[in-house]
Scaffold this motif. Structure first.
Motif, PDB file in Angstrom:
ATOM      1  N   GLU A  71     -31.861  -3.779  60.363  1.00 11.03           N
ATOM      2  CA  GLU A  71     -31.445  -2.370  60.366  1.00 11.03           C
ATOM      3  C   GLU A  71     -30.447  -2.097  59.244  1.00 11.03           C
ATOM      4  OE1 GLU A  71     -30.115  -0.805  64.095  1.00 11.03           O
ATOM      5  OE2 GLU A  71     -31.699  -1.849  65.225  1.00 11.03           O
ATOM      6  N   LEU A  72     -29.509  -3.034  59.056  1.00 11.00           N
ATOM      7  CA  LEU A  72     -28.481  -2.863  58.020  1.00 11.00           C
ATOM      8  C   LEU A  72     -29.112  -2.833  56.626  1.00 11.00           C
ATOM      9  CD1 LEU A  72     -25.416  -2.590  57.606  1.00 11.00           C
ATOM     10  CD2 LEU A  72     -25.263  -5.085  57.531  1.00 11.00           C
ATOM     11  N   ILE A  73     -30.085  -3.711  56.401  1.00  8.74           N
ATOM     12  CA  ILE A  73     -30.788  -3.749  55.098  1.00  8.74           C
ATOM     13  C   ILE A  73     -31.500  -2.412  54.845  1.00  8.74           C
ATOM     14  CG2 ILE A  73     -32.711  -4.831  53.828  1.00  8.74           C
ATOM     15  CD1 ILE A  73     -31.938  -7.469  55.316  1.00  8.74           C
ATOM     16  N   TRP A  74     -32.148  -1.899  55.899  1.00  8.35           N
ATOM     17  CA  TRP A  74     -32.877  -0.620  55.770  1.00  8.35           C
ATOM     18  C   TRP A  74     -31.900   0.537  55.542  1.00  8.35           C
ATOM     19  CZ3 TRP A  74     -33.089   3.906  58.746  1.00  8.35           C
ATOM     20  CH2 TRP A  74     -34.128   4.796  58.391  1.00  8.35           C
ATOM     21  N   GLU A  75     -30.814   0.575  56.314  1.00  9.43           N
ATOM     22  CA  GLU A  75     -29.826   1.654  56.197  1.00  9.43           C
ATOM     23  C   GLU A  75     -29.188   1.684  54.806  1.00  9.43           C
ATOM     24  OE1 GLU A  75     -26.908   1.031  59.214  1.00  9.43           O
ATOM     25  OE2 GLU A  75     -28.296   1.482  60.860  1.00  9.43           O
ATOM     26  N   GLN A  76     -28.872   0.497  54.281  1.00  8.25           N
ATOM     27  CA  GLN A  76     -28.162   0.409  52.993  1.00  8.25           C
ATOM     28  C   GLN A  76     -29.111   0.311  51.798  1.00  8.25           C
ATOM     29  OE1 GLN A  76     -24.921   0.804  52.703  1.00  8.25           O
ATOM     30  NE2 GLN A  76     -24.659   0.929  54.924  1.00  8.25           N
ATOM     31  N   ASP A  77     -30.419   0.330  52.068  1.00 11.53           N
ATOM     32  CA  ASP A  77     -31.415   0.191  51.004  1.00 11.53           C
ATOM     33  C   ASP A  77     -31.096  -1.027  50.126  1.00 11.53           C
ATOM     34  OD1 ASP A  77     -33.648   0.814  49.494  1.00 11.53           O
ATOM     35  OD2 ASP A  77     -32.535   2.110  48.118  1.00 11.53           O
ATOM     36  N   ALA A  78     -30.850  -2.165  50.780  1.00 11.52           N
ATOM     37  CA  ALA A  78     -30.431  -3.395  50.081  1.00 11.52           C
ATOM     38  C   ALA A  78     -31.634  -4.154  49.534  1.00 11.52           C
ATOM     39  CB  ALA A  78     -29.639  -4.291  51.020  1.00 11.52           C
ATOM     40  N   SER A  79     -31.409  -4.870  48.425  1.00  9.06           N
ATOM     41  CA  SER A  79     -32.472  -5.686  47.811  1.00  9.06           C
ATOM     42  C   SER A  79     -32.688  -6.975  48.593  1.00  9.06           C
ATOM     43  CB  SER A  79     -32.105  -6.065  46.372  1.00  9.06           C
ATOM     44  OG  SER A  79     -31.472  -5.022  45.703  1.00  9.06           O
ATOM     45  N   GLY A  80     -31.607  -7.427  49.273  1.00  7.93           N
ATOM     46  CA  GLY A  80     -31.712  -8.691  49.991  1.00  7.93           C
ATOM     47  C   GLY A  80     -30.380  -9.083  50.594  1.00  7.93           C
ATOM     48  N   GLU A 100     -38.304 -10.001  55.085  1.00  8.76           N
ATOM     49  CA  GLU A 100     -39.167  -9.501  54.006  1.00  8.76           C
ATOM     50  C   GLU A 100     -38.333  -8.951  52.836  1.00  8.76           C
ATOM     51  OE1 GLU A 100     -41.701  -6.720  56.083  1.00  8.76           O
ATOM     52  OE2 GLU A 100     -43.226  -8.270  56.360  1.00  8.76           O
ATOM     53  N   CYS A 101     -37.360  -9.724  52.430  1.00 11.72           N
ATOM     54  CA  CYS A 101     -36.538  -9.344  51.289  1.00 11.72           C
ATOM     55  C   CYS A 101     -36.036 -10.610  50.609  1.00 11.72           C
ATOM     56  CB  CYS A 101     -35.353  -8.471  51.727  1.00 11.72           C
ATOM     57  SG  CYS A 101     -34.120  -9.377  52.688  1.00 11.72           S
ATOM     58  N   LYS A 102     -35.335 -10.446  49.513  1.00 14.19           N
ATOM     59  CA  LYS A 102     -34.799 -11.604  48.781  1.00 14.19           C
ATOM     60  C   LYS A 102     -33.689 -12.252  49.607  1.00 14.19           C
ATOM     61  CE  LYS A 102     -34.230 -11.521  44.251  1.00 14.19           C
ATOM     62  NZ  LYS A 102     -33.689 -11.334  42.883  1.00 14.19           N
ATOM     63  N   VAL A 103     -33.741 -13.578  49.702  1.00 13.54           N
ATOM     64  CA  VAL A 103     -32.710 -14.338  50.422  1.00 13.54           C
ATOM     65  C   VAL A 103     -32.089 -15.341  49.454  1.00 13.54           C
ATOM     66  CG1 VAL A 103     -32.213 -15.906  52.332  1.00 13.54           C
ATOM     67  CG2 VAL A 103     -33.903 -14.081  52.637  1.00 13.54           C
ATOM     68  N   ILE A 104     -30.783 -15.231  49.263  1.00 12.98           N
ATOM     69  CA  ILE A 104     -30.060 -16.125  48.349  1.00 12.98           C
ATOM     70  C   ILE A 104     -28.950 -16.796  49.145  1.00 12.98           C
ATOM     71  CG2 ILE A 104     -28.497 -16.155  46.339  1.00 12.98           C
ATOM     72  CD1 ILE A 104     -30.112 -13.865  45.180  1.00 12.98           C
ATOM     73  N   ASP A 105     -28.703 -18.065  48.896  1.00 14.17           N
ATOM     74  CA  ASP A 105     -27.561 -18.709  49.547  1.00 14.17           C
ATOM     75  C   ASP A 105     -26.442 -18.916  48.535  1.00 14.17           C
ATOM     76  OD1 ASP A 105     -28.280 -20.929  48.051  1.00 14.17           O
ATOM     77  OD2 ASP A 105     -28.977 -22.130  49.738  1.00 14.17           O
ATOM     78  N   ARG A 106     -25.307 -19.386  49.022  1.00 14.07           N
ATOM     79  CA  ARG A 106     -24.110 -19.531  48.182  1.00 14.07           C
ATOM     80  C   ARG A 106     -24.371 -20.444  46.975  1.00 14.07           C
ATOM     81  NH1 ARG A 106     -18.627 -18.792  49.550  1.00 14.07           N
ATOM     82  NH2 ARG A 106     -17.169 -19.926  48.215  1.00 14.07           N
ATOM     83  N   THR A 107     -25.094 -21.532  47.232  1.00 14.14           N
ATOM     84  CA  THR A 107     -25.368 -22.497  46.169  1.00 14.14           C
ATOM     85  C   THR A 107     -26.191 -21.871  45.046  1.00 14.14           C
ATOM     86  OG1 THR A 107     -25.286 -24.323  47.740  1.00 14.14           O
ATOM     87  CG2 THR A 107     -26.404 -24.748  45.661  1.00 14.14           C
ATOM     88  N   LEU A 108     -27.254 -21.167  45.393  1.00 11.55           N
ATOM     89  CA  LEU A 108     -28.115 -20.551  44.372  1.00 11.55           C
ATOM     90  C   LEU A 108     -27.349 -19.495  43.580  1.00 11.55           C
ATOM     91  CD1 LEU A 108     -30.926 -20.456  43.121  1.00 11.55           C
ATOM     92  CD2 LEU A 108     -31.562 -18.750  44.829  1.00 11.55           C
ATOM     93  N   LEU A 109     -26.452 -18.777  44.264  1.00 14.98           N
ATOM     94  CA  LEU A 109     -25.644 -17.760  43.594  1.00 14.98           C
ATOM     95  C   LEU A 109     -24.723 -18.402  42.546  1.00 14.98           C
ATOM     96  CD1 LEU A 109     -24.846 -14.741  43.508  1.00 14.98           C
ATOM     97  CD2 LEU A 109     -23.120 -15.247  45.239  1.00 14.98           C
ATOM     98  N   ILE A 110     -24.071 -19.506  42.928  1.00 17.75           N
ATOM     99  CA  ILE A 110     -23.185 -20.209  41.986  1.00 17.75           C
ATOM    100  C   ILE A 110     -24.000 -20.782  40.825  1.00 17.75           C
ATOM    101  CG2 ILE A 110     -21.621 -22.188  41.709  1.00 17.75           C
ATOM    102  CD1 ILE A 110     -20.690 -21.692  44.600  1.00 17.75           C
ATOM    103  N   LEU A 111     -25.162 -21.340  41.119  1.00 20.97           N
ATOM    104  CA  LEU A 111     -26.030 -21.877  40.072  1.00 20.97           C
ATOM    105  C   LEU A 111     -26.448 -20.766  39.095  1.00 20.97           C
ATOM    106  CD1 LEU A 111     -28.309 -24.257  42.159  1.00 20.97           C
ATOM    107  CD2 LEU A 111     -26.753 -24.960  40.351  1.00 20.97           C
ATOM    108  N   ASP A 112     -26.688 -19.586  39.630  1.00 24.52           N
ATOM    109  CA  ASP A 112     -27.087 -18.443  38.794  1.00 24.52           C
ATOM    110  C   ASP A 112     -25.956 -18.050  37.841  1.00 24.52           C
ATOM    111  OD1 ASP A 112     -29.239 -16.205  38.587  1.00 24.52           O
ATOM    112  OD2 ASP A 112     -27.338 -15.130  38.663  1.00 24.52           O
ATOM    113  N   ILE A 113     -24.727 -18.056  38.343  1.00 30.44           N
ATOM    114  CA  ILE A 113     -23.559 -17.731  37.507  1.00 30.44           C
ATOM    115  C   ILE A 113     -23.390 -18.791  36.426  1.00 30.44           C
ATOM    116  CG2 ILE A 113     -21.035 -17.490  37.509  1.00 30.44           C
ATOM    117  CD1 ILE A 113     -21.352 -16.419  40.433  1.00 30.44           C
TER     118      ILE A 113
END
Length: 413
Positions: A71-80, A100-113
């Motif tokens: 519900e929160l994802i739908w309300e906020q029109d979030a990407s994931g 049914e949206c993008k799921v990222i964890d802390r590790t992948l986020l740090i790796l992306d940075i």
């Protein structure tokens, strides 16, 4: 002809965390996760925290919270969503199917940075190696997600093409990267060996990310390292010579910033860089004194140093960013040998740091008073190069010298 400004749409994410009983508040951890998300270029659209003893082994959070999250994802029109822990392949896959949206964890986020900030060849190799190791274990889940959603945060570095390789190709790529990294590590070992041979002491700047290590090194040595408030703005090790009183020299080495829940993949990939602290003679621990989470950050730094086997070295703690404090405070670090309030911006405390570094070096050196015949004048050059020449006086009998010298060259002079 009309031109259209095509800007990449900012991705919006919901932060998701677990609050185990009796541990540090999840809100604090999510504050840091929000900083990480903003550094990666994402907008935070909301938060959801579940109080439970540990993460759900299959879906990270419970079924009721998943419905609330939908519900929160739908309300906020979030990407994931971005989860505050490292997810297993099962958790990642199940969350993607449920939400049914993008799921990222802390590790992948740090790796992306890290992928966005890696500049040197070594840094790029280390980041790609860490990413491939992470993704190899989650190939199915990540591959499906990123093929469907395409681009954006969590996809920098090797890119989607590599994610769609089969495990055999990824293993081959990891093997090649390991060989490249080994060659870089051997080069680093040679540099360390040369430093040891030169008898020049090394001080490693360590600290939580954004504590101001680069600013301190720039203020002391004019190193010219980029400075900003973003997390992990500098990944590459920079070593510069710092001249102390009496022409005594010391090498100052910057290291990659630490962070809580530092991913195992990163510790492994960046081991050669992080080990600069292990091979240093002195640890200079830089702390952001203006950060309300300062105590937690200091604990994380010491825990990371213990993981790396950095023990038994003199520690100088710098309580940096004094210029941001509204009133002076008396900070203490019981694990440090010296504590100094400093400001890289105003220069406060940096002269005291130079004195402390000289004091530590002199503790390991031998004080001498000698009268050398003029025929031994070459020994003064050895003292200048490796020690601290306090006084030299030319008298009829020869050269009167007062100096501190390392034990290693004492026999030669």
């Amino acid at each position: 002809m009309e031109l259209y400004d095509l800007k990449q749409e900012e991705e919006r994410f919901i932060l998701v965390g677990i609050q185990p009983g009796g541990n540090e508040p999840a809100e604090e951890s999510l504050d840091e996760l929000e900083d990480l998300a903003e550094t990666a270029g994402a907008a935070v659209a909301g938060r959801l925290i579940q109080s439970r003893e540990s993460m759900h082994p299959v879906t990270y959070i419970g079924k009721g919270k998943i419905e609330e999250l939908k519900e929160l994802i739908w309300e906020q029109d979030a990407s994931g969503i971005i989860c505050d822990d490292e997810l297993s392949a099962v958790q990642l896959n199940n969350l993607q199917q449920e939400l049914e949206c993008k799921v990222i964890d802390r590790t992948l986020l740090i790796l992306d940075i890290f992928a966005a900030h890696a500049v040197s060849g070594e840094g790029k190799i280390q980041v790609e190696l860490a990413q491939l190791r992470y993704r190899a274990a989650r190939l199915t889940g990540l591959g499906n997600s990123l093929s469907r959603l395409g681009g954006g945060i969590g996809t920098r570095g090797p890119g989607e093409k590599k994610l769609e390789m089969d495990r055999r190709l990824i293993r081959e790529r990891i093997s090649r990267l390991k060989q490249e990294l080994k060659a870089v590590e051997q080069h680093r070992e040679l540099i360390r060996a040369r430093r040891n041979k030169s008898q020049i002491k090394v001080a490693a700047l360590v600290g939580y990310t954004s504590a101001g290590k680069s600013s301190i090194e720039n203020a002391l040595t004019d190193a010219g390292i980029p400075e900003d408030a973003m997390l992990f703005s500098t990944l590459d090790t920079t070593t510069r010579m710092l001249e102390l009183e009496g022409r005594q020299k010391i090498l100052l080495t910057d290291t990659v910033g630490f962070i809580r829940k530092l991913p195992h993949h990163l510790i492994e990939a960046f081991k050669s860089t992080l080990e600069e602290a292990r091979y240093a003679d002195i640890i200079v621990h830089v702390v952001d004194a203006a950060n309300p989470r300062m105590d937690t950050q200091m604990y994380v730094v010491y825990e990371t140093l213990r993981q790396l086997g950095v023990e038994g070295k003199p520690v100088v703690t710098l309580f940096n960013k004094q210029d941001l404090l509204t009133e002076p405070e008396h900070f203490r670090d019981f694990q440090a040998d010296y504590t100094i309030p400093v400001s890289a911006k105003t220069g406060q405390g940096l002269d005291e740091l130079r004195k402390v570094l000289l004091e530590i070096i002199q503790k390991e050196q031998i004080y001498i008073e000698r009268l050398y015949p003029f025929s031994d004048a070459g020994k003064l050059q050895l003292i200048r190069k490796n020690g601290q020449l306090l006084e030299e006086e030319y008298i009829p009998e020869g050269i009167a010298v007062k100096a501190y010298v390392p034990e290693e060259i004492y026999g030669k002079i």
